[in-house]
Design an enzyme around this catalytic site. Structure first.
Site, mmCIF file in Angstrom:
data_model
loop_
_atom_site.group_PDB
_atom_site.id
_atom_site.type_symbol
_atom_site.label_atom_id
_atom_site.label_comp_id
_atom_site.label_asym_id
_atom_site.label_seq_id
_atom_site.Cartn_x
_atom_site.Cartn_y
_atom_site.Cartn_z
ATOM 1 N N GLU A 1 -3.333 0.078 -3.629
ATOM 2 C CA GLU A 1 -2.543 -1.144 -3.450
ATOM 3 C C GLU A 1 -1.845 -1.459 -4.774
ATOM 4 O OE1 GLU A 1 -2.053 -2.895 -0.759
ATOM 5 O OE2 GLU A 1 -3.677 -2.353 0.617
ATOM 6 N N CYS B 1 0.830 -1.201 0.000
ATOM 7 C CA CYS B 1 0.000 0.000 0.000
ATOM 8 C C CYS B 1 0.867 1.254 0.000
ATOM 9 C CB CYS B 1 -0.940 0.009 1.200
ATOM 10 S SG CYS B 1 -0.096 -0.010 2.797
#
Length: 495
Positions: free
Chosen positions: A488, A442
């Site tokens: 992500e 992330c």
């Protein structure tokens, strides 16, 4: 309407090289130079240095007291800075950002190697690895299944205000602004926060704004599932209260949410945690169930998943399903594979791929999450999964020692923003049985850059990186955080 190119230019993506954590225009002499820049300087600090006049203006603006109706807008700009763009435009912004990150990473890997073998053969003029289109989130509003609300002074000075922070502690201008208007917060979360504020304002006990100044009531965490169940966790600083006095406060809180005004929140469970630290795990200070069910459950990819109060679970459930499908497709797990699910949380990745794999090993630091994973495996009739509680840097080397070189091993890592511990990277790199690695990040810059470089750099005996280097093959951005710059990035490495 703001165009993606205009937005990107404002944050520096179309200005001169050097704004991201790696400056491809000035290749580092050694990897350490690059790693130092990546780990010590955030994207924000680099933008501030690149554009000091804008940074100074923004800093000066923080000290100006705006009209009451602008606090919410300022909070939206801070927490969900892309909210003014259409979702299609947000995806363009994020895709360009991920592409820029990959360009810088590939450039750095080539510098370290001195040849072009550390990324796959060219797929386009700009990138050597295959960058897939960004996968959008199925839902863009109210998508968070977990929210953490702080307690502090509001713009009008009321210390019993529940919301999100604006300002900085360094500048001494922190205020707390209610956040029911934010696009990523569900109505249920806002409702519980509003009633917690009602509770605080009628309580005779003061909130704890700074530990050394006393006070007791602290943040609120709200977790929900797609079935509408709601778990609330209230943190409380005991200071010098006796056990009898603590018991009284727990009863008052429970009565408020079961018999009083807060009953309209229809909580499934209410937890209470005594904490003298900024953040406490269940092991450090147990969560005390005041009423209701001890867990909430989520249906995901045909599985029933149990979730404890402090277990990690992706905050966008519908988006997480897209993420996990992507991981499964890239991993290539089959009946001859052993899957290592590292930093596994509640074990969803391993559980969702268990029927394809011969064996699954999950590793997770939070013991409650490991207990959840074991329960979910048993409930769903999955018998080829083992979950291990502890630090990955301790458990993984021990697991890999027992792996035979001829065993086809696939590793999936999904670490926190701080990235993987160097011992985990070293264990993966030196295990010859691991031919495929799926890295979910992330924050694919900063410490994660160090991970990527150490996975892909030439063998280095000084760092005990002795195994063959991995090669970056494919990358898939998956948007789990609409209205924010975050995304992500799923990376496929093979060797």
């Amino acid at each position: 309407m703001h165009t993606p190119r205009l937005f990107l230019s404002r944050v520096g993506f179309f200005s001169k090289p050097g704004l991201l954590p790696w400056d491809s225009a000035r290749p580092p002499e050694l990897s350490q130079s690059l790693l130092g820049r990546a780990s010590k300087r955030s994207l924000t600090s680099l933008i501030a240095k690149k554009h000091p006049s804008r940074h100074n203006y923004q800093k000066k603006q923080r000290h100006c007291r705006p009209r009451d109706d602008s606090w919410q807008e300022r909070l939206a700009d801070a927490v969900t800075p892309l909210w003014r763009l259409s979702y299609e435009e947000q995806l363009k912004v994020k895709f360009e950002a991920q592409k820029k990150i990959l360009q810088s990473l590939e450039s750095s890997l080539q510098v370290l190697r001195g040849v072009s073998g550390m990324v796959a053969a060219p797929q386009s003029e700009e990138l050597r690895c295959l960058l897939h289109p960004i996968i959008p989130s199925p839902t863009t509003t109210g998508y968070r299944n977990k929210s953490t609300f702080s307690v502090n002074r509001s713009p009008d000075g009321n210390p019993k205000t529940v919301g999100y922070y604006l300002g900085t502690w360094r500048d001494g201008n922190v205020i707390c602004v209610p956040c029911n208007h934010l696009k990523n917060i569900p109505e249920k979360h806002s409702q519980v926060a509003q009633y917690y504020e009602v509770f605080l304002r009628q309580s005779s006990v003061e909130p704890c704004l700074l530990f050394h100044e006393g006070g007791h009531w602290r943040e609120l965490i709200v977790r929900t599932n797609r079935q509408g169940h709601t778990m609330a966790i209230v943190t409380f600083h005991p200071q010098g209260l006796s056990q009898e006095e603590l018991y009284d406060q727990k009863v008052i809180l429970k009565d408020f949410f079961t018999k009083g005004p807060g009953a309209v929140c229809d909580l499934t469970s209410l937890y209470f945690q005594e904490s003298t630290m900024t953040c406490c795990s269940h092991q450090q200070s147990p969560y005390q169930l005041l009423f209701g069910e001890p867990h909430i459950f989520e249906d995901l990819l045909g599985l029933k998943i149990r979730i404890s109060p402090d277990a990690f679970f992706q905050i966008n459930t519908a988006g997480a399903e897209m993420l996990y499908r992507t991981i499964g497709e890239l991993s290539g797990v089959n009946s001859e594979s052993v899957l290592l699910d590292i930093c596994c949380g509640t074990g969803v990745i391993g559980l969702s791929l268990a029927r394809r794999a011969s064996q699954v090993h999950g590793i997770e630091l939070v013991e409650q999450a490991v207990e959840d994973a074991r329960w979910s495996a048993a409930f769903n009739g999955i018998t080829n999964c083992e979950f291990h509680a502890g630090r990955a840097e301790t458990i993984l080397p021990q697991l890999l020692e027992s792996q035979k070189e001829e065993t086809l091993t696939v590793a999936v890592v999904n670490p926190a923003r701080a990235g993987l511990h160097y011992r985990v990277v070293r264990a993966i790199r030196n295990c010859r049985a691991i031919h495929t690695l799926v890295f979910v990040s992330c924050k694919p810059y900063g410490e994660s850059t160090r991970n990527f470089i150490e996975l892909c750099c030439p063998p280095n005996s000084a760092k005990k990186l002795l195994g063959d280097p991995f090669v970056l093959r494919e990358a898939v951005p998956v948007d789990l955080f609409p209205h924010t710059p975050h995304c992500e990035l799923v990376l496929l490495f093979t060797r």
